[in-house]
Design an enzyme around this catalytic site. Structure first.
Site, PDB file in Angstrom:
ATOM      1  N   SER A  36     -11.546   8.547  -6.914  1.00  0.00           N
ATOM      2  CA  SER A  36     -10.108   8.627  -6.650  1.00  0.00           C
ATOM      3  C   SER A  36      -9.783   9.610  -5.522  1.00  0.00           C
ATOM      4  O   SER A  36     -10.339  10.702  -5.433  1.00  0.00           O
ATOM      5  CB  SER A  36      -9.369   9.061  -7.905  1.00  0.00           C
ATOM      6  OG  SER A  36      -8.021   9.300  -7.572  1.00  0.00           O
ATOM      7  N   SER A  39      -6.603  10.585  -5.129  1.00  0.00           N
ATOM      8  CA  SER A  39      -5.353  11.243  -5.514  1.00  0.00           C
ATOM      9  C   SER A  39      -5.449  12.773  -5.551  1.00  0.00           C
ATOM     10  O   SER A  39      -4.517  13.447  -5.102  1.00  0.00           O
ATOM     11  CB  SER A  39      -4.856  10.701  -6.852  1.00  0.00           C
ATOM     12  OG  SER A  39      -4.555   9.342  -6.703  1.00  0.00           O
ATOM     13  N   LYS A  62      -2.721   1.241 -17.064  1.00  0.00           N
ATOM     14  CA  LYS A  62      -1.352   1.102 -16.540  1.00  0.00           C
ATOM     15  C   LYS A  62      -0.418   0.328 -17.477  1.00  0.00           C
ATOM     16  O   LYS A  62       0.776   0.607 -17.523  1.00  0.00           O
ATOM     17  CB  LYS A  62      -1.382   0.395 -15.183  1.00  0.00           C
ATOM     18  CG  LYS A  62      -1.821   1.279 -14.043  1.00  0.00           C
ATOM     19  CD  LYS A  62      -1.695   0.524 -12.732  1.00  0.00           C
ATOM     20  CE  LYS A  62      -2.046   1.418 -11.575  1.00  0.00           C
ATOM     21  NZ  LYS A  62      -1.774   0.783 -10.279  1.00  0.00           N
ATOM     22  N   GLU A 111      13.290   0.724 -15.435  1.00  0.00           N
ATOM     23  CA  GLU A 111      13.508  -0.724 -15.417  1.00  0.00           C
ATOM     24  C   GLU A 111      12.421  -1.435 -14.605  1.00  0.00           C
ATOM     25  O   GLU A 111      11.867  -2.447 -15.033  1.00  0.00           O
ATOM     26  CB  GLU A 111      14.868  -0.983 -14.779  1.00  0.00           C
ATOM     27  CG  GLU A 111      15.596  -2.176 -15.347  1.00  0.00           C
ATOM     28  CD  GLU A 111      16.971  -2.293 -14.749  1.00  0.00           C
ATOM     29  OE1 GLU A 111      17.171  -3.239 -13.995  1.00  0.00           O
ATOM     30  OE2 GLU A 111      17.821  -1.420 -15.016  1.00  0.00           O
ATOM     31  N   ASN A 140       2.559   3.719 -13.308  1.00  0.00           N
ATOM     32  CA  ASN A 140       1.515   4.477 -12.598  1.00  0.00           C
ATOM     33  C   ASN A 140       1.874   5.959 -12.445  1.00  0.00           C
ATOM     34  O   ASN A 140       1.066   6.737 -11.961  1.00  0.00           O
ATOM     35  CB  ASN A 140       1.202   3.853 -11.226  1.00  0.00           C
ATOM     36  CG  ASN A 140       2.246   4.202 -10.191  1.00  0.00           C
ATOM     37  OD1 ASN A 140       3.413   4.407 -10.525  1.00  0.00           O
ATOM     38  ND2 ASN A 140       1.835   4.284  -8.955  1.00  0.00           N
ATOM     39  N   ASP A 148       4.173   1.850  -7.193  1.00  0.00           N
ATOM     40  CA  ASP A 148       3.365   0.944  -6.355  1.00  0.00           C
ATOM     41  C   ASP A 148       4.243   0.001  -5.529  1.00  0.00           C
ATOM     42  O   ASP A 148       3.955  -0.260  -4.359  1.00  0.00           O
ATOM     43  CB  ASP A 148       2.427   0.093  -7.229  1.00  0.00           C
ATOM     44  CG  ASP A 148       1.296   0.913  -7.816  1.00  0.00           C
ATOM     45  OD1 ASP A 148       0.886   1.902  -7.177  1.00  0.00           O
ATOM     46  OD2 ASP A 148       0.810   0.564  -8.913  1.00  0.00           O
ATOM     47  N   GLY A 168      -5.501 -12.854  -5.568  1.00  0.00           N
ATOM     48  CA  GLY A 168      -5.629 -12.041  -6.771  1.00  0.00           C
ATOM     49  C   GLY A 168      -4.408 -12.179  -7.659  1.00  0.00           C
ATOM     50  O   GLY A 168      -3.298 -12.444  -7.163  1.00  0.00           O
ATOM     51  N   ALA A 209      -2.595  -5.194  -9.779  1.00  0.00           N
ATOM     52  CA  ALA A 209      -2.168  -4.829  -8.422  1.00  0.00           C
ATOM     53  C   ALA A 209      -1.362  -5.971  -7.809  1.00  0.00           C
ATOM     54  O   ALA A 209      -0.339  -5.746  -7.149  1.00  0.00           O
ATOM     55  CB  ALA A 209      -3.384  -4.519  -7.565  1.00  0.00           C
ATOM     56  N   LEU A 265      -5.467  -4.343   0.252  1.00  0.00           N
ATOM     57  CA  LEU A 265      -5.162  -3.151  -0.555  1.00  0.00           C
ATOM     58  C   LEU A 265      -6.353  -2.196  -0.625  1.00  0.00           C
ATOM     59  O   LEU A 265      -6.206  -1.029  -0.955  1.00  0.00           O
ATOM     60  CB  LEU A 265      -4.760  -3.562  -1.985  1.00  0.00           C
ATOM     61  CG  LEU A 265      -3.255  -3.565  -2.260  1.00  0.00           C
ATOM     62  CD1 LEU A 265      -2.566  -4.637  -1.436  1.00  0.00           C
ATOM     63  CD2 LEU A 265      -2.975  -3.806  -3.735  1.00  0.00           C
TER      64      LEU A 265
HETATM   65  P1  ATR Z   1      -6.167  -4.660 -10.538  1.00  0.00           P
HETATM   66  O1  ATR Z   1      -5.285  -3.886 -11.471  1.00  0.00           O
HETATM   67  O2  ATR Z   1      -6.842  -3.809  -9.502  1.00  0.00           O
HETATM   68  O3  ATR Z   1      -5.467  -5.831  -9.946  1.00  0.00           O
HETATM   69  P2  ATR Z   1      -7.532  -6.506 -12.290  1.00  0.00           P
HETATM   70  O4  ATR Z   1      -6.291  -6.755 -13.094  1.00  0.00           O
HETATM   71  O5  ATR Z   1      -8.832  -6.394 -12.994  1.00  0.00           O
HETATM   72  O6  ATR Z   1      -7.389  -5.189 -11.430  1.00  0.00           O
HETATM   73  O7  ATR Z   1      -7.642  -7.674 -11.190  1.00  0.00           O
HETATM   74  C1  ATR Z   1      -8.719  -7.821 -10.323  1.00  0.00           C
HETATM   75  C2  ATR Z   1      -8.470  -9.030  -9.411  1.00  0.00           C
HETATM   76  O8  ATR Z   1      -9.624  -9.217  -8.563  1.00  0.00           O
HETATM   77  C3  ATR Z   1      -8.296 -10.332 -10.178  1.00  0.00           C
HETATM   78  O9  ATR Z   1      -7.443 -11.180  -9.441  1.00  0.00           O
HETATM   79  C4  ATR Z   1      -9.728 -10.891 -10.187  1.00  0.00           C
HETATM   80  O10 ATR Z   1      -9.822 -12.275 -10.378  1.00  0.00           O
HETATM   81  P3  ATR Z   1      -9.896 -12.890 -11.890  1.00  0.00           P
HETATM   82  O11 ATR Z   1      -8.492 -12.774 -12.435  1.00  0.00           O
HETATM   83  O12 ATR Z   1     -10.334 -14.273 -11.717  1.00  0.00           O
HETATM   84  O13 ATR Z   1     -10.877 -12.027 -12.627  1.00  0.00           O
HETATM   85  C5  ATR Z   1     -10.150 -10.532  -8.790  1.00  0.00           C
HETATM   86  N1  ATR Z   1     -11.611 -10.496  -8.637  1.00  0.00           N
HETATM   87  C6  ATR Z   1     -12.463  -9.526  -9.053  1.00  0.00           C
HETATM   88  N2  ATR Z   1     -13.742  -9.837  -8.719  1.00  0.00           N
HETATM   89  C7  ATR Z   1     -13.686 -11.050  -8.070  1.00  0.00           C
HETATM   90  C8  ATR Z   1     -14.654 -11.902  -7.460  1.00  0.00           C
HETATM   91  N3  ATR Z   1     -15.957 -11.564  -7.441  1.00  0.00           N
HETATM   92  N4  ATR Z   1     -14.229 -13.038  -6.873  1.00  0.00           N
HETATM   93  C9  ATR Z   1     -12.917 -13.380  -6.872  1.00  0.00           C
HETATM   94  N5  ATR Z   1     -11.940 -12.607  -7.424  1.00  0.00           N
HETATM   95  C10 ATR Z   1     -12.308 -11.459  -8.013  1.00  0.00           C
END
Ligand code: ATR
Length: 284
Positions: free
Chosen positions: A20, A22, A71, A83, A92, A107, A131, A135, A224
């Site tokens: 981290s 932070s 979170k 809210e 966060n 965020d 994703g 996040a 990100l």
């Molecule tokens: P964060 O809070 O950082 O968003 P998270 O909720 O675990 O963490 O989400 C991670 C994201 O990265 C998800 O969209 C995940 O896809 P899945 O929902 O299918 O798991 C994506 N991700 C992580 N590793 C991946 C990989 N090797 N290929 C494609 N997507 C990946």
């Protein structure tokens, strides 16, 4: 640094917490403003989260940040939740107001500010968000609440993309499609391509969540991730002459909003950015 009986304690709760940035940000900001405050990290397992929150109250810790995987779970242990944070379903930043714990989410504002600083308009544009995790939700809420024309959420797990897209359409009345991450290949119009997945993060620096072909069709690319500083995705953007940014600006902006909630004022972003860049090259 002088630590005495008046020193106010802040920190980050998460797991794992290893890399981290932070502490680097907040301790430098406290020091540069002459504030008698310290920021540290607390590696807390999920089953210890409730105890940790009780500990915050008992010890009079003044505030803390929350990161993966707490979170969402932290919400049930807080006394008041803003809210926005309720809308995103994630907190966060927490302030301890005389034993009353208040939860916020910085965020969304952190990301909106980053796009503003980069001169990127959100209103009326078409975004592709890679994703569908925590996040991604903050990014989607930011885009939808700032008037994005439409967006597509692409994720490895299509079910997760579908759920988030339905949430966005319901909450914001913004047109939001979803697809599998591989289907991004078919999308032609991409005003903004935003990566919220962990694909390309250290140590898997060769991986990219989208091909060069996809990136070459985008007008702007935001990743990100900030470790590495320039991901494979951003390298594709650079090679194709497309404007891009890593996630450091969002990290700094969300930290600055947390800092404001705790201290009542912002830190000097440029000063902290210089310090952070130096720290990253030395530590990461
Ligand atoms: P964060 O809070 O950082 O968003 P998270 O909720 O675990 O963490 O989400 C991670 C994201 O990265 C998800 O969209 C995940 O896809 P899945 O929902 O299918 O798991 C994506 N991700 C992580 N590793 C991946 C990989 N090797 N290929 C494609 N997507 C990946």
């Amino acid at each position: 640094m002088k630590i005495d009986s008046k020193t106010k304690l802040y920190g980050l709760i998460g797991h794992p917490i290893g890399h981290s940035l932070s502490p680097l940000i907040h301790n430098y900001a406290f020091k540069s403003l002459g504030l008698n405050c310290v920021y540290t990290v607390f590696d807390v397992l999920t089953e210890k989260l409730e105890d940790a929150v009780k500990g915050v109250k008992a010890l009079g810790i003044k505030g803390f940040n929350v990161t993966v995987p707490h979170k969402e779970n932290i919400i049930k242990y807080l006394d008041v939740v803003s809210e926005e944070a309720l809308k995103i379903g994630a907190v966060n930043t927490v302030i301890n107001e005389e034993g009353v714990l208040e939860g916020y989410n910085t965020d969304v504002y952190g990301f909106i500010d980053s796009l503003k600083e980069l001169g990127e308009e959100i209103k009326g544009r078409k975004a592709v968000v890679l994703g569908a995790g925590g996040a991604s939700k903050a990014i989607c809420v930011a885009l939808a609440s700032e008037g994005i024309d439409s967006m597509v959420i692409a994720n490895r797990s299509v079910e997760r993309a579908k759920n988030l897209s339905e949430y966005v359409e319901k909450e914001f009345e913004v047109h939001c499609d979803y697809c599998s991450i591989n289907e991004v290949e078919k999308i032609q119009e991409i005003d903004m391509l935003i990566n919220t997945t962990s694909v390309g993060m250290h140590p898997n620096v060769e991986d990219s969540p989208a091909s060069e072909g996809v990136v070459s069709r985008a007008k702007f690319v935001y990743d990100l991730i900030y470790n590495p500083f320039e991901t494979a995705l951003l390298k594709h953007a650079k090679k194709n002459g497309i404007k891009y940014s890593n996630g450091l600006s969002m990290l700094l902006n969300q930290a600055n909003y947390s800092f404001k909630l705790w201290t009542g004022g912002f830190f000097d972003k440029n000063l902290v950015y210089m310090h952070l860049k130096e720290g990253i090259t030395q530590n990461l």
